[in-house]
Design a protein around this motif. Sequence first.
Motif, PDB file in Angstrom:
ATOM      1  N   PRO A 143       0.829  -1.210   0.000  1.00  0.00           N
ATOM      2  CA  PRO A 143       0.000   0.000   0.000  1.00  0.00           C
ATOM      3  C   PRO A 143       0.866   1.263   0.000  1.00  0.00           C
ATOM      4  O   PRO A 143       1.916   1.295   0.640  1.00  0.00           O
ATOM      5  CB  PRO A 143      -0.794  -0.116   1.302  1.00  0.00           C
ATOM      6  N   THR A 144       0.420   2.266  -0.744  1.00  0.00           N
ATOM      7  CA  THR A 144       1.155   3.530  -0.821  1.00  0.00           C
ATOM      8  C   THR A 144       0.187   4.697  -0.715  1.00  0.00           C
ATOM      9  O   THR A 144      -0.939   4.605  -1.198  1.00  0.00           O
ATOM     10  CB  THR A 144       1.940   3.637  -2.142  1.00  0.00           C
ATOM     11  N   LYS A 145       0.636   5.769  -0.094  1.00  0.00           N
ATOM     12  CA  LYS A 145      -0.181   6.982  -0.045  1.00  0.00           C
ATOM     13  C   LYS A 145       0.341   8.009  -1.054  1.00  0.00           C
ATOM     14  O   LYS A 145      -0.227   9.081  -1.216  1.00  0.00           O
ATOM     15  CB  LYS A 145      -0.110   7.605   1.356  1.00  0.00           C
ATOM     16  N   THR A 146       1.411   7.662  -1.733  1.00  0.00           N
ATOM     17  CA  THR A 146       2.090   8.667  -2.564  1.00  0.00           C
ATOM     18  C   THR A 146       1.390   8.923  -3.884  1.00  0.00           C
ATOM     19  O   THR A 146       1.411  10.036  -4.392  1.00  0.00           O
ATOM     20  CB  THR A 146       3.554   8.240  -2.823  1.00  0.00           C
ATOM     21  N   LYS A 147       0.771   7.899  -4.466  1.00  0.00           N
ATOM     22  CA  LYS A 147       0.124   8.066  -5.769  1.00  0.00           C
ATOM     23  C   LYS A 147      -1.383   8.000  -5.556  1.00  0.00           C
ATOM     24  O   LYS A 147      -1.910   6.932  -5.209  1.00  0.00           O
ATOM     25  CB  LYS A 147       0.592   6.957  -6.721  1.00  0.00           C
ATOM     26  N   GLY A 175       6.028   0.932  -4.895  1.00  0.00           N
ATOM     27  CA  GLY A 175       4.849   1.121  -4.048  1.00  0.00           C
ATOM     28  C   GLY A 175       5.053   0.631  -2.632  1.00  0.00           C
ATOM     29  O   GLY A 175       5.107  -0.577  -2.397  1.00  0.00           O
ATOM     30  N   GLY A 176       5.200   1.568  -1.695  1.00  0.00           N
ATOM     31  CA  GLY A 176       5.284   1.214  -0.283  1.00  0.00           C
ATOM     32  C   GLY A 176       6.538   0.454   0.097  1.00  0.00           C
ATOM     33  O   GLY A 176       6.576  -0.197   1.138  1.00  0.00           O
ATOM     34  N   ILE A 177       7.548   0.515  -0.739  1.00  0.00           N
ATOM     35  CA  ILE A 177       8.771  -0.255  -0.460  1.00  0.00           C
ATOM     36  C   ILE A 177       9.665   0.532   0.506  1.00  0.00           C
ATOM     37  O   ILE A 177       9.820   1.743   0.400  1.00  0.00           O
ATOM     38  CB  ILE A 177       9.505  -0.612  -1.775  1.00  0.00           C
ATOM     39  N   VAL A 195      11.575   3.691  -5.034  1.00  0.00           N
ATOM     40  CA  VAL A 195      10.885   4.286  -3.892  1.00  0.00           C
ATOM     41  C   VAL A 195      10.815   5.798  -4.037  1.00  0.00           C
ATOM     42  O   VAL A 195      11.699   6.421  -4.619  1.00  0.00           O
ATOM     43  CB  VAL A 195      11.589   3.964  -2.548  1.00  0.00           C
ATOM     44  N   ILE A 196       9.753   6.342  -3.471  1.00  0.00           N
ATOM     45  CA  ILE A 196       9.669   7.794  -3.318  1.00  0.00           C
ATOM     46  C   ILE A 196       9.885   8.120  -1.844  1.00  0.00           C
ATOM     47  O   ILE A 196      10.966   8.527  -1.435  1.00  0.00           O
ATOM     48  CB  ILE A 196       8.323   8.355  -3.839  1.00  0.00           C
ATOM     49  N   THR A 197       8.837   7.910  -1.011  1.00  0.00           N
ATOM     50  CA  THR A 197       8.886   8.448   0.359  1.00  0.00           C
ATOM     51  C   THR A 197       9.917   7.773   1.270  1.00  0.00           C
ATOM     52  O   THR A 197      10.411   8.419   2.179  1.00  0.00           O
ATOM     53  CB  THR A 197       7.503   8.382   1.034  1.00  0.00           C
ATOM     54  N   ALA A 198      10.200   6.493   1.056  1.00  0.00           N
ATOM     55  CA  ALA A 198      11.167   5.829   1.948  1.00  0.00           C
ATOM     56  C   ALA A 198      12.488   6.593   1.951  1.00  0.00           C
ATOM     57  O   ALA A 198      13.215   6.582   2.937  1.00  0.00           O
ATOM     58  CB  ALA A 198      11.389   4.380   1.524  1.00  0.00           C
TER      59      ALA A 198
END
Length: 220
Positions: A143-147, A175-177, A195-198
Motif C-alpha cells: 500500500p502507498t499513499k504517494t500516488k 509502491g510502499g517499499i 521508492v519515493i517516500t522511503a
Amino acid sequence: MNIRNSDLIKEALKVYFIMGSPNCKENPTQVLQEAIEGGITLFQFREKGTGALTGNAKVELAKELQQLCKEHQIPFIVNDDIDLAVALNVDGVHIGQEDEPVAEVRKKIGQDKIIGVSVHSYDEAMNALEGGADYFGIGPVFPTKTKADAKPSNGTKLIEELRDKGISIPIVGIGGITGENAGSVIQAGADGVSVITAISHADSVTEAAKKLRKSVFDSL
Ligand code: TZP
Ligand code: MG
C-alpha cells in the motif's frame, strides 16, 4: 550515457529513487545530493501532484537534477513528459498505461534511450514487451499513499508470474517499499526497488538510501 543493455539496466534498477519537488521536505537538489551519497543507482524526475512545478520552473529543476546525476554517473529518467526528455536529451523515460504507446515514444526519444513501462497484468506486460520496453515497473507491491490514483496493492504476484513464465526483462518493484520489505521484492524476482517516500521523507535521506541499498544487495 547509453546504457540500453539489459544487464546494465538491471544494475541501474537496484536502488531506484523517484521524486519531484512535491515529494521533498527540503530543497530537491539537496535531497537528490544526499540520496546519491547514500548510493542510489538510478533517478527518475517525477514532477507530479499538488504543487508540482510547471513550465520553465519545471524545466530548470529538471536541468539542475540532471546535472547532479551526470556528475555522479547516475542515469536520469523523466516520468511521462516525453517533450522534456527529448529537450534535455536525458537517459530515458518512464511511462504508464495511459501514456502514448511504447513504439510511439521510441520514435520520439530514439534508439539509445531507456523506456520503462508500468504494467499491472500479464497482457500489459506482453504489449509493453512487443512495443520495445526496456524494463517494467510493477506495483503497487505494498500500500502507498504517494500516488493518489494507484491501483490496489498486489504484492509480488505479477513479478513472480512473469519470472515463472521465463520473462527475463529487467523489473523494478514500486509502491510502499522500505528498507524493511525491499528484500522480499528482490526475492520474488525483481532486479531492484523503486521508492519515493522511503527516501524523500526520511529523517536522514542518506541513511535511508544506504539502508535500502543494503537490503537489496543482501537479498541478491
Ligand atoms: N506508482 C505505483 S505506486 C507509486 C507509483 C508512482 C508511488 C510510490 O511511492 P512510495 O512513496 O515509494 O510508496
Ligand atoms: Mg504516466
